[in-house]
Design a protein around this motif. Structure first.
Motif, PDB file in Angstrom:
ATOM      1  N   UNK A 151      -6.632  10.649 -17.865  1.00 48.71           N
ATOM      2  CA  UNK A 151      -7.522  10.615 -16.707  1.00 48.71           C
ATOM      3  C   UNK A 151      -7.939   9.191 -16.357  1.00 48.71           C
ATOM      4  N   UNK A 152      -8.135   8.346 -17.358  1.00 49.83           N
ATOM      5  CA  UNK A 152      -8.460   6.942 -17.076  1.00 49.83           C
ATOM      6  C   UNK A 152      -7.314   6.262 -16.319  1.00 49.83           C
ATOM      7  N   UNK A 153      -6.082   6.514 -16.747  1.00 48.65           N
ATOM      8  CA  UNK A 153      -4.932   5.928 -16.055  1.00 48.65           C
ATOM      9  C   UNK A 153      -4.803   6.491 -14.639  1.00 48.65           C
ATOM     10  N   UNK A 154      -5.081   7.788 -14.464  1.00 47.53           N
ATOM     11  CA  UNK A 154      -5.002   8.381 -13.134  1.00 47.53           C
ATOM     12  C   UNK A 154      -6.067   7.798 -12.199  1.00 47.53           C
ATOM     13  N   UNK A 155      -7.246   7.530 -12.740  1.00 42.08           N
ATOM     14  CA  UNK A 155      -8.275   6.864 -11.932  1.00 42.08           C
ATOM     15  C   UNK A 155      -7.800   5.475 -11.520  1.00 42.08           C
ATOM     16  N   UNK A 156      -7.192   4.751 -12.453  1.00 42.77           N
ATOM     17  CA  UNK A 156      -6.683   3.408 -12.133  1.00 42.77           C
ATOM     18  C   UNK A 156      -5.591   3.484 -11.061  1.00 42.77           C
ATOM     19  N   UNK A 157      -4.685   4.440 -11.189  1.00 41.81           N
ATOM     20  CA  UNK A 157      -3.625   4.584 -10.188  1.00 41.81           C
ATOM     21  C   UNK A 157      -4.212   4.958  -8.829  1.00 41.81           C
ATOM     22  N   UNK A 158      -5.221   5.807  -8.835  1.00 43.55           N
ATOM     23  CA  UNK A 158      -5.865   6.176  -7.579  1.00 43.55           C
ATOM     24  C   UNK A 158      -6.544   5.003  -6.907  1.00 43.55           C
ATOM     25  N   UNK A 159      -7.152   4.145  -7.692  1.00 48.72           N
ATOM     26  CA  UNK A 159      -7.805   2.965  -7.118  1.00 48.72           C
ATOM     27  C   UNK A 159      -6.789   1.960  -6.576  1.00 48.72           C
ATOM     28  N   UNK A 160      -5.642   1.850  -7.248  1.00 49.75           N
ATOM     29  CA  UNK A 160      -4.586   0.977  -6.732  1.00 49.75           C
ATOM     30  C   UNK A 160      -4.064   1.526  -5.407  1.00 49.75           C
ATOM     31  N   UNK A 161      -3.869   2.832  -5.338  1.00 46.74           N
ATOM     32  CA  UNK A 161      -3.419   3.443  -4.075  1.00 46.74           C
ATOM     33  C   UNK A 161      -4.471   3.264  -2.987  1.00 46.74           C
ATOM     34  N   UNK A 162      -5.735   3.347  -3.363  1.00 40.45           N
ATOM     35  CA  UNK A 162      -6.817   3.177  -2.397  1.00 40.45           C
ATOM     36  C   UNK A 162      -6.821   1.757  -1.827  1.00 40.45           C
ATOM     37  N   UNK A 163      -6.438   0.791  -2.639  1.00 34.26           N
ATOM     38  CA  UNK A 163      -6.390  -0.593  -2.160  1.00 34.26           C
ATOM     39  C   UNK A 163      -5.369  -0.756  -1.037  1.00 34.26           C
ATOM     40  N   UNK A 164      -4.327   0.043  -1.061  1.00 37.90           N
ATOM     41  CA  UNK A 164      -3.307  -0.063  -0.038  1.00 37.90           C
ATOM     42  C   UNK A 164      -3.527   0.849   1.151  1.00 37.90           C
ATOM     43  N   UNK A 165      -4.327   1.894   0.979  1.00 40.06           N
ATOM     44  CA  UNK A 165      -4.546   2.874   2.041  1.00 40.06           C
ATOM     45  C   UNK A 165      -6.039   3.129   2.156  1.00 40.06           C
ATOM     46  N   UNK A 166      -6.728   2.185   2.759  1.00 41.68           N
ATOM     47  CA  UNK A 166      -8.181   2.297   2.867  1.00 41.68           C
ATOM     48  C   UNK A 166      -8.530   3.196   4.052  1.00 41.68           C
ATOM     49  N   UNK A 167      -8.600   4.491   3.757  1.00 40.32           N
ATOM     50  CA  UNK A 167      -8.978   5.471   4.764  1.00 40.32           C
ATOM     51  C   UNK A 167      -9.956   6.447   4.111  1.00 40.32           C
ATOM     52  N   UNK A 168     -10.588   7.270   4.924  1.00 39.14           N
ATOM     53  CA  UNK A 168     -11.539   8.231   4.366  1.00 39.14           C
ATOM     54  C   UNK A 168     -10.843   9.238   3.469  1.00 39.14           C
ATOM     55  N   UNK A 169      -9.616   9.599   3.797  1.00 40.33           N
ATOM     56  CA  UNK A 169      -8.874  10.523   2.937  1.00 40.33           C
ATOM     57  C   UNK A 169      -8.618   9.898   1.564  1.00 40.33           C
ATOM     58  N   UNK A 170      -8.251   8.637   1.549  1.00 42.61           N
ATOM     59  CA  UNK A 170      -8.022   7.946   0.287  1.00 42.61           C
ATOM     60  C   UNK A 170      -9.295   7.801  -0.528  1.00 42.61           C
ATOM     61  N   UNK A 171     -10.386   7.500   0.155  1.00 48.33           N
ATOM     62  CA  UNK A 171     -11.676   7.368  -0.536  1.00 48.33           C
ATOM     63  C   UNK A 171     -12.103   8.701  -1.123  1.00 48.33           C
ATOM     64  N   UNK A 172     -11.952   9.789  -0.359  1.00 48.24           N
ATOM     65  CA  UNK A 172     -12.316  11.114  -0.858  1.00 48.24           C
ATOM     66  C   UNK A 172     -11.437  11.536  -2.026  1.00 48.24           C
ATOM     67  N   UNK A 173     -10.157  11.204  -1.967  1.00 55.98           N
ATOM     68  CA  UNK A 173      -9.260  11.534  -3.077  1.00 55.98           C
ATOM     69  C   UNK A 173      -9.642  10.770  -4.341  1.00 55.98           C
ATOM     70  N   UNK A 174      -9.927   9.482  -4.205  1.00 57.92           N
ATOM     71  CA  UNK A 174     -10.338   8.687  -5.369  1.00 57.92           C
ATOM     72  C   UNK A 174     -11.658   9.203  -5.936  1.00 57.92           C
ATOM     73  N   UNK A 175     -12.599   9.557  -5.068  1.00 56.47           N
ATOM     74  CA  UNK A 175     -13.883  10.103  -5.527  1.00 56.47           C
ATOM     75  C   UNK A 175     -13.687  11.438  -6.234  1.00 56.47           C
ATOM     76  N   UNK A 176     -12.774  12.264  -5.744  1.00 54.72           N
ATOM     77  CA  UNK A 176     -12.507  13.553  -6.382  1.00 54.72           C
ATOM     78  C   UNK A 176     -11.904  13.363  -7.767  1.00 54.72           C
ATOM     79  N   UNK A 177     -10.982  12.405  -7.910  1.00 55.00           N
ATOM     80  CA  UNK A 177     -10.374  12.148  -9.219  1.00 55.00           C
ATOM     81  C   UNK A 177     -11.427  11.648 -10.201  1.00 55.00           C
ATOM     82  N   UNK A 178     -12.314  10.770  -9.751  1.00 53.90           N
ATOM     83  CA  UNK A 178     -13.377  10.264 -10.620  1.00 53.90           C
ATOM     84  C   UNK A 178     -14.328  11.400 -11.001  1.00 53.90           C
ATOM     85  N   UNK A 179     -14.672  12.268 -10.059  1.00 56.00           N
ATOM     86  CA  UNK A 179     -15.573  13.385 -10.350  1.00 56.00           C
ATOM     87  C   UNK A 179     -14.951  14.353 -11.356  1.00 56.00           C
TER      88      UNK A 179
END
Length: 96
Positions: free
Chosen positions: A38-66
């Protein structure tokens, strides 16, 4: 998203899978392996968020962290229940 950020996210995810398997083989504890994954998946999600800064990306990263926090809290609660020994930690009163 740039191609190298996508590739980095995939490599981080693959590294997380390999690390989780290695942790499970060393410790024989699914909870520890899942926490590493899960820690690695959070890191991968944050890297993806850096490239796709949209509300969908932010919500997906927040869901993975939650989900990661919920699972970690559940594992911690399960490990610290009264009378349940934690693997690898000796019981304070000696052998049971």
């Amino acid at each position: 998203m740039s191609e190298w950020l996508g590739a980095a996210a995939v490599l981080i995810t693959a590294g997380g899978l390999l690390s989780a398997v290695a942790v499970y083989r060393m410790v024989r504890d699914v909870g520890s392996a899942l926490a590493v994954l899960l820690d690695f998946l959070v890191a991968a999600g944050l890297v993806r968020l850096a490239g796709d800064l949209s509300w969908d990306g932010i919500l997906l990263a927040a869901a993975v962290v939650a989900v990661r926090r919920l699972i970690s809290a559940g594992l911690a609660t399960a490990r610290h229940t009264a009378g349940s020994p934690v693997r690898g930690v000796p019981h304070p009163g000696g052998r049971r």
